[in-house]
Design an enzyme around this catalytic site. Structure first.
Site, mmCIF file in Angstrom:
data_model
loop_
_atom_site.group_PDB
_atom_site.id
_atom_site.type_symbol
_atom_site.label_atom_id
_atom_site.label_comp_id
_atom_site.label_asym_id
_atom_site.label_seq_id
_atom_site.Cartn_x
_atom_site.Cartn_y
_atom_site.Cartn_z
ATOM 1 N N ALA A 58 63.872 19.561 50.028
ATOM 2 C CA ALA A 58 63.960 19.397 48.675
ATOM 3 C C ALA A 58 62.402 19.520 47.961
ATOM 4 O O ALA A 58 61.717 20.112 48.463
ATOM 5 C CB ALA A 58 64.584 18.249 48.182
ATOM 6 N N SER A 59 62.231 18.922 47.087
ATOM 7 C CA SER A 59 60.952 18.789 46.179
ATOM 8 C C SER A 59 59.489 18.435 47.105
ATOM 9 O O SER A 59 58.579 18.760 46.466
ATOM 10 C CB SER A 59 60.998 17.874 44.992
ATOM 11 N N VAL A 60 59.721 17.736 48.183
ATOM 12 C CA VAL A 60 58.435 17.694 48.912
ATOM 13 C C VAL A 60 58.072 19.130 49.347
ATOM 14 O O VAL A 60 56.702 18.976 49.518
ATOM 15 C CB VAL A 60 58.769 16.996 50.359
#
Length: 458
Positions: A58-60
């Site tokens: 995801a946003s990592v």
């Protein structure tokens, strides 16, 4: 403090209470202190998660996009103060937005979730998943206005990172996915990591943890969910998500950064510098933790441990966390592949592992059943039942409250999950909570209060 034993015990308890399904790794000075995996990588509980299981980040993933931009900067292919209209002249509505603004979420470019139906309609009507190269078309056709003037404030924008990924592709002359593979993952020794699109392209991993959500009292894969299967509509995007990896590869990434293998320490220091607003004030990314935002990293400082950079990630069925103590040389990775059955137990695992890594005692893992009032006074509950007015233009609201088998239930409507119902657990005289979130409702005097809203009974 025996961090290894504490982390293993906390993760096990959280798993038993429905709050942990995934893997973690914690290391100090390049040595793994604690690691483990618990739960299942399929919704039917037949395939156990292993320590080398692959998860969606995801946003990592955003830190890899920011790293790619830094590599282009090193080669002189762009400047941080370049206006994005230099590369995307069609985006006249965003005149003045720079590459630096996109990296730090200070450009005012609206998030694509503000008009998600554009992607969903293409997926449903044209039977295809839009590619990241269509992000320009999306901004032009939707005519979404800037959320604010460039540099005025910080507002998280996935779209900004989609544009950065497209910029990497155009300036490097190779697909974004291939650029990350050759210039970041391979040099860093991340042999199990890739950027790809499993829903759009049918990519298959042998040891992949499928994102799973709760529906009708059981776990289902996100793509089989009536409520969230529309995640497929976004699976062609790049820059903000869609990197898949393991806890060991994220550990390798930490060491590669510390060794300067991919980026020099000077380049990293630039990435770890919090953004400034036009006013000269620091741009705040997370007020609760006092974090600023650099290039793909939340940036904070601890009096004892010094500089700490981190990032979270979330999609339906996906919860991720990557935290690096720059001065103290520590790293924590948490990768979850299910929405927690009990949200408080999930937050207990999340906060507890972070606390242990920071030399603090973790709070006990407690479910909502454990904190709910025993034998509550239900004499007023019937008066709480009925329909309630809705806040205007909100993506979540309480629609109705009713009694069922002697317990209170509520129906909510959200942009993300549509219409859904849940039991209300008494936390005080007129205060209630739900198992699948931290939302608290106060009901009484002909109204329901939640978040900052007071909604009257109809």
């Amino acid at each position: 403090m025996d961090k290894k034993t504490l982390m293993e015990s906390l993760a096990r308890e959280a798993h038993e209470k429905g709050g942990f399904n995934g893997a973690w790794l914690y290391a100090e000075h390049g040595e793994i202190v604690s690691k483990g995996a618990m739960g299942f990588r399929d919704p039917d509980n037949t395939l156990p998660i292993q320590e080398d299981t692959i998860f969606q980040l995801a946003s990592v993933s955003k830190q890899f996009t920011a790293t790619a931009v830094m590599l282009l900067l090193r080669e002189g292919l762009l400047c941080l103060e370049d206006k994005i209209t230099k590369y995307f002249p069609e985006l006249t509505a965003y005149e003045g937005v720079t590459v630096r603004h996109l990296l730090t979420h200070t450009g005012g470019v609206p998030d694509y979730f503000d008009d998600a139906d554009w992607f969903i309609n293409i997926w449903k009507e044209e039977h295809r998943v839009p590619g990241n190269d269509e992000i320009i078309r999306f901004l032009c056709e939707t005519e979404l206005k800037p959320s604010f003037a460039p540099g005025e404030k910080l507002e998280y924008s996935n779209t900004g990172y989609n544009l950065l990924a497209l910029l990497v592709e155009r300036l490097s002359g190779v697909p974004y996915e291939a650029f990350l593979q050759k210039n970041i993952f391979e040099p860093a020794g991340m042999s199990s990591t890739c950027c790809c699109h499993i829903r759009r392209d049918g990519v298959h991993f042998e040891n992949y943890a499928r994102a799973s959500v709760i529906e009708n009292g059981r776990y289902v894969a996100d793509m089989d969910s009536v409520k969230v299967s529309e995640v497929a509509a976004f699976d062609g995007l790049n820059g903000d998500d869609y990197v898949y990896t393991t806890i060991f590869d994220m550990f390798a990434w930490d060491r590669a950064l510390r060794d300067g293998t991919v980026l020099t320490l000077e380049e990293q220091q630039l990435m770890y510098t919090p953004a400034k607003l036009n006013s000269g004030e620091d741009a705040v990314y997370d007020e609760d933790e006092g974090l600023g935002y650099g290039f793909g990293w939340g940036v904070g400082r601890d009096e004892k441990s010094g500089l700490i950079v981190s990032h979270s990630g979330g999609m339906p069925g996906v919860i991720t966390w990557f935290e690096r103590w720059i001065d103290a040389d520590r790293v924590l990775v948490m990768l979850f592949s299910r929405d927690p059955w009990d949200y408080r137990a999930g937050m207990g695992a999340w906060n507890g592992l972070r606390a242990i890594a920071a030399d603090k005692e973790p709070e006990p893992i407690r479910t909502i059943e454990e904190i709910a009032v025993k034998d509550p006074d239900k004499s007023k509950w019937e008066g709480f039942c009925g329909k309630y007015e809705h806040p205007e233009d909100e993506d979540f609201f309480i629609d109705e409250v009713w009694l069922q088998d002697g317990e209170l239930y509520a129906r909510a409507v959200s942009d993300e999950y549509g219409e859904f119902s849940f039991r209300l657990y008494p936390l005080g005289e007129n205060e209630f909570g739900r198992k699948s979130g931290m939302l608290k409702l106060t009901i009484g005097d002909g109204c329901v209060l939640y978040d900052e809203y007071t909604c009257k009974k109809l």
